[in-house]
Scaffold this active site. Sequence first.
Site, PDB file in Angstrom:
ATOM      1  N   HIS A 129      42.455  34.882  36.218  1.00 51.83           N
ATOM      2  CA  HIS A 129      42.361  34.624  35.101  1.00 51.83           C
ATOM      3  C   HIS A 129      41.875  34.589  33.753  1.00 51.83           C
ATOM      4  O   HIS A 129      42.305  34.466  33.167  1.00 51.83           O
ATOM      5  CB  HIS A 129      41.974  33.032  35.919  1.00 51.83           C
ATOM      6  CG  HIS A 129      43.120  32.318  36.567  1.00 51.83           C
ATOM      7  ND1 HIS A 129      43.317  31.759  36.636  1.00 51.83           N
ATOM      8  CD2 HIS A 129      43.532  33.442  37.959  1.00 51.83           C
ATOM      9  CE1 HIS A 129      44.493  30.843  37.499  1.00 51.83           C
ATOM     10  NE2 HIS A 129      44.055  32.505  38.552  1.00 51.83           N
ATOM     11  N   ASP A 136      41.439  27.117  31.348  1.00 51.86           N
ATOM     12  CA  ASP A 136      42.461  27.392  31.937  1.00 51.86           C
ATOM     13  C   ASP A 136      43.267  26.406  33.058  1.00 51.86           C
ATOM     14  O   ASP A 136      42.326  25.184  32.599  1.00 51.86           O
ATOM     15  CB  ASP A 136      41.613  28.201  33.000  1.00 51.86           C
ATOM     16  CG  ASP A 136      42.998  28.870  34.461  1.00 51.86           C
ATOM     17  OD1 ASP A 136      43.026  29.954  34.285  1.00 51.86           O
ATOM     18  OD2 ASP A 136      43.322  28.279  35.216  1.00 51.86           O
TER      19      ASP A 136
END
Length: 471
Positions: A37, A140
């Site tokens: 990520h 995110d």
Amino acid sequence: MASMVKAEAISSSSSPATTRSSRRRRVLMFPLPFQGHITPMLQLAGVLHAHGGLDVTVFHAPVNAPDPSRHPAAYRFVAVGDGNEFAAEAAALIPTGSYGDFPAALMALDALLRVPFEDALRRALAAEEDEDVAACLVVDSNFRGVQAVGERLGVPTLSLRTGGACCLAAYLAFPELCAKGILPPDQLQLDMPLTELPPLRLRDMVLSTTSSHATMATCLERILDSSRCSSGVILNTFNDLENSDLEKIATDLNVPVYAIGPLHKISIGLESSLLTQDRNCLEWLDKQETESVLYVSFGSLASMDREELLEIAWGLVDSQMSFLWVIRPNLAHGSQRVHLPDGFEEAIRGRGMVISWAPQQDVLSHRAVGGFWTHNGWNSTLESICDGVPMICRPHFADQMINTRYVQEVWKIGFELEGKLERETIERAVRRLMCKEEGKEMRRRAKALKNQARISVEKEGSSKTAIDMLI
Ligand code: UDP
């Protein structure tokens, strides 16, 4: 195309940036503290900074923190949360291994970080200089709580999905599958094809074997909320690869969808690896024949039993093929060190190399690499596609099963290695990919996708255009 049309709509309504256009724009970013990520978020930062001239602030958790020295000096890095105790609390939430309860961990991290993030964001906004305005916050998509803090403080948000469009399309269908009683699954029906989501089977929607259905459902609901509440969803993929799922997502979410990948082919030269890469393997690859080496790596989190590791070791030996195998320190369940069997080193001398962490993108783009045995995390899948490398797929959890199905059934650039890991099946799979005609066809198709990926990031390519819209 749907994504483009909607992108235009948002760019004309993004008033904070346009009405204060005389000031420089700063993008605030907050990645989830996992390798898969952090990398795409920082690659996105690179794109927005280099192509869009935006200033960048990266908020980050105190665990798995990025190294500022590897990024442009102009970036600001802000640690969220103070003190060793808080850092230890955050670190304790990071699961290791394939049996971690990832959905619960993601929600716990979001809950832990959003309180100190509010302070950090308030401070950042108060420090805005006259020439510099916070244009938006990119979070995110697992950080719904963090995103809500941004909304409360009046900062428009964008949601970064670090998985593929195929995964988000499947997540969008999750509530309906629950409403129909198809989920949670009947264990006897796991091979049932999902008519709503071809080519997925029921088993591909069992995203974790250790999370409860309720935890899973809440986690996905929050991801979907993050998308729906945002000013746009950013995906690290490209139109030619996932056009129909991108269309589906844009229609369903009703927010702009920006397919701006492959980010690693646009944001070049950036290195955000949390582990030290062993670059000696590139010299070793230089000495190997073209497309002769199988690269074997299962990403940053997946783990396996010691017996499975032994079967892989002997399967690779028995295949007689050259290979480069990444054995992360914690690849074996519950262990920090993997001991390879006696006789293994002699058996692979000259044609096999084992390292603890690879410069994966350089490895996959090396001419000597002809195949990738992967767990099919989205970054690995996309990196393989973009270098035209066909795959043996061994998914573990989360979106990996979905990605595997697309590799095998939609793009036809690899196949799943199913069932118990045994040296004979491994040997056969390796030879099927590396030597057989079928493997060569997969490689040809992978190379065609590589070409499409390259075109997408060129001037007037779909991803390049989407980046311009986003900026
Ligand atoms: N990676 C790497 N070296 C390795 C193995 C992986 O640099 O030896 C990188 C890889 O290039 C990818 C990321 O780690 O960008 C892994 O992300 P992915 O989504 O594939 O899997 P995850 O680790 O999240 O399960």
